[in-house]
Design a protein around this motif. Structure first.
Motif, short mmCIF file in Angstrom:
data_model
loop_
_atom_site.label_atom_id
_atom_site.label_comp_id
_atom_site.label_asym_id
_atom_site.label_seq_id
_atom_site.Cartn_x
_atom_site.Cartn_y
_atom_site.Cartn_z
N GLU A 212 136.53 120.16 7.76
CA GLU A 212 137.41 120.40 6.61
C GLU A 212 137.24 121.81 6.05
O GLU A 212 137.93 122.20 5.11
CB GLU A 212 137.10 119.39 5.49
N GLY A 213 136.28 122.57 6.59
CA GLY A 213 136.04 123.93 6.09
C GLY A 213 135.24 123.94 4.80
O GLY A 213 135.11 124.98 4.15
N ARG A 214 134.70 122.77 4.40
CA ARG A 214 133.88 122.70 3.18
C ARG A 214 132.56 123.42 3.39
O ARG A 214 132.00 124.03 2.50
CB ARG A 214 133.65 121.21 2.85
N LEU A 215 132.04 123.32 4.62
CA LEU A 215 130.82 124.03 5.01
C LEU A 215 131.18 124.99 6.13
O LEU A 215 132.04 124.71 6.96
CB LEU A 215 129.77 123.04 5.52
N ARG A 216 130.46 126.15 6.18
CA ARG A 216 130.73 127.12 7.26
C ARG A 216 129.85 126.88 8.48
O ARG A 216 130.19 127.30 9.59
CB ARG A 216 130.55 128.54 6.75
N GLY A 217 128.70 126.21 8.28
CA GLY A 217 127.82 125.97 9.41
C GLY A 217 126.52 125.35 8.96
O GLY A 217 126.32 125.07 7.76
N ALA A 218 125.63 125.13 9.92
CA ALA A 218 124.35 124.50 9.59
C ALA A 218 123.30 124.87 10.63
O ALA A 218 123.62 125.00 11.82
CB ALA A 218 124.50 122.98 9.54
N ALA A 219 122.07 125.03 10.17
CA ALA A 219 120.91 125.17 11.06
C ALA A 219 120.07 123.92 10.86
O ALA A 219 119.68 123.60 9.73
CB ALA A 219 120.11 126.42 10.72
N LEU A 220 119.81 123.20 11.92
CA LEU A 220 119.13 121.90 11.82
C LEU A 220 117.90 121.91 12.71
O LEU A 220 117.99 122.23 13.91
CB LEU A 220 120.07 120.78 12.27
N THR B 172 117.38 123.50 16.54
CA THR B 172 116.04 123.83 17.06
C THR B 172 115.23 122.52 17.13
O THR B 172 115.47 121.59 16.35
CB THR B 172 115.31 124.86 16.18
N PRO B 173 114.28 122.45 18.07
CA PRO B 173 113.59 121.18 18.33
C PRO B 173 112.37 120.92 17.44
O PRO B 173 111.24 120.84 17.94
CB PRO B 173 113.20 121.31 19.80
N HIS B 174 112.59 120.78 16.15
CA HIS B 174 111.53 120.48 15.17
C HIS B 174 110.34 121.44 15.31
O HIS B 174 109.20 121.02 15.56
CB HIS B 174 111.05 119.03 15.33
N VAL B 175 110.67 122.71 15.16
CA VAL B 175 109.64 123.75 15.31
C VAL B 175 109.62 124.71 14.12
O VAL B 175 108.94 125.74 14.18
CB VAL B 175 109.89 124.59 16.60
N ALA B 176 110.36 124.39 13.06
CA ALA B 176 110.47 125.34 11.94
C ALA B 176 109.10 125.72 11.41
O ALA B 176 108.84 126.88 11.09
CB ALA B 176 111.36 124.76 10.85
N GLY B 177 108.21 124.73 11.32
CA GLY B 177 106.85 125.02 10.83
C GLY B 177 105.85 124.18 11.61
O GLY B 177 105.79 122.97 11.42
#
Ligand code: NAP
Ligand code: GLV
Length: 309
Positions: free
Chosen positions: A239-247, A270-275
């Motif tokens: 719907e264009g409500r969000l422009r994107g996402a990092a998950l 990304t494969p659960h590596v943020a921290g």
């Protein structure tokens, strides 16, 4: 004390056992063994432990988690109220979480994704200068991770709002308590989720929340997959409500190969590596706490079972 290391996810558990044993010369550390019954352990160091842990080790008094989030442990059958559950406090994760968020924040706010697309067409086309006031970062969670993420964004002069249960202040940011959610969302262009997964926060990243963000908002979820209602994210992107996402975290991990997130150009996976909890810092922290409890001293990082974090 006797300590058992039990993790179904560590690729080299013996390395952890050796490092813990070296840091705890006055205690015995051993690796969980599916075959050998023991029943003698006083404490366990765990990440995704085997289901039989509590049956096989009925004398456990302490459970030291290798990560910050304890949602999976709290749902394990057989976890007795007598066991003190201790989470990791930072362990090198917070700075990585800040790096992760800065990467996607800067990619969006400085059009770096669009410049990459232009390079593919050998196109030299400067885009509009950044207007920082249009890029308020809203951080959900003001704990060990959230505070570090918020401060890192504020250090680069992005306006930052932080939302938490208690409205805990974070220097250089605007703080909001539980009742301030609507005001917090109304300011937010880049929403970062670093909440623990609890009964109150499961499914919080949903359509009604996305609708309260500033237009053209971007989502960064580095907490748990079950915070997010996946179909609401996809609908709001369409719907264009969000422009994107990092998950970084997903309800099912690994993310199944046929999941729509993999092939959606608006979503970075990304494969659960943020921290990641780093071995040296993690071992030092857990060993320090084990030594402290063995001497009858108080420790920090004890999970409040009623709050679920
Ligand atoms: P923490 O120190 O316990 O902080 C939790 C924060 O969330 C606190 O500020 C707390 O508010 C707030 N909060 C909890 N329930 C809330 C609610 N219902 N409404 C509003 N605010 C609420 O936890 P942390 O160490 O920052 O870690 C947070 C989460 O990050 C972990 O649980 C884990 O799921 C995730 N994590 C992910 C990775 C990864 O690699 N992806 C790595 C590390 C951690 P108060 O301050 O008022 O208590
Ligand atoms: C990782 O996801 C953690 O909770 O530490």
């Amino acid at each position: 004390m006797e300590i058992v290391f039990a993790s179904r996810h560590e690729s080299n558990p013996l390395e952890w056992v050796r490092a813990l044993q070296a840091a705890l010369p006055d205690h015995r550390v051993r690796l969980w063994d599916d075959e050998e019954p023991s029943g003698r352990a006083d404490a366990a160091v765990v990440w995704a432990p085997p289901a039989g842990l509590f049956d096989r080790e009925p004398g456990l008094k302490y459970l030291f988690n290798l990560g910050a989030g304890v949602d999976a442990l709290l749902h394990m059958p057989g976890l007795s109220d007598r066991i003190t559950l201790v989470r990791m406090e930072d362990g090198g994760m917070a700075v990585q979480m800040a790096e992760y968020v800065l990467h996607y924040l800067i990619r969006e706010s400085r059009d770096l994704g669009r410049y990459a697309a232009q390079q593919a067409q050998a196109r030299w086309q400067p885009l509009a200068d950044i207007d920082r006031s249009a890029w308020t970062v809203g951080v959900m969670g003001a704990g060990v991770m959230g505070a570090r993420v918020a401060q890192a964004c504020a250090a680069l002069e992005y306006p930052v709002a932080v939302w938490s249960r208690s409205g805990r202040p974070v220097a250089g940011t605007e703080s909001f308590g539980r009742d301030g959610l609507a005001d917090f969302l109304a300011r937010t262009r880049v929403l970062v989720n670093v909440l623990p997964l609890t009964g109150d926060t499961r499914g919080i990243l949903c359509r009604s929340l996305f609708q309260q963000l500033r237009p053209d908002a971007y989502l960064i979820n580095i907490a748990r997959g079950d915070h997010l209602v996946a179909e609401d994210l996809l609908a709001c992107l369409d719907e264009g409500r969000l422009r994107g996402a990092a998950l970084d975290a997903f309800s099912q991990e690994p993310l199944p190969p046929d999941h729509p997130f993999w092939h959606d150009a608006r979503i970075q996976v990304t494969p659960h590596v943020a921290g990641a909890s780093l071995m040296d810092l993690t071992v030092r922290q857990i060993a320090g706490k084990i030594d402290a409890v063995a001497q009858g001293q108080p420790i920090t990082g004890i999970v409040d079972r009623a709050r679920q974090y």
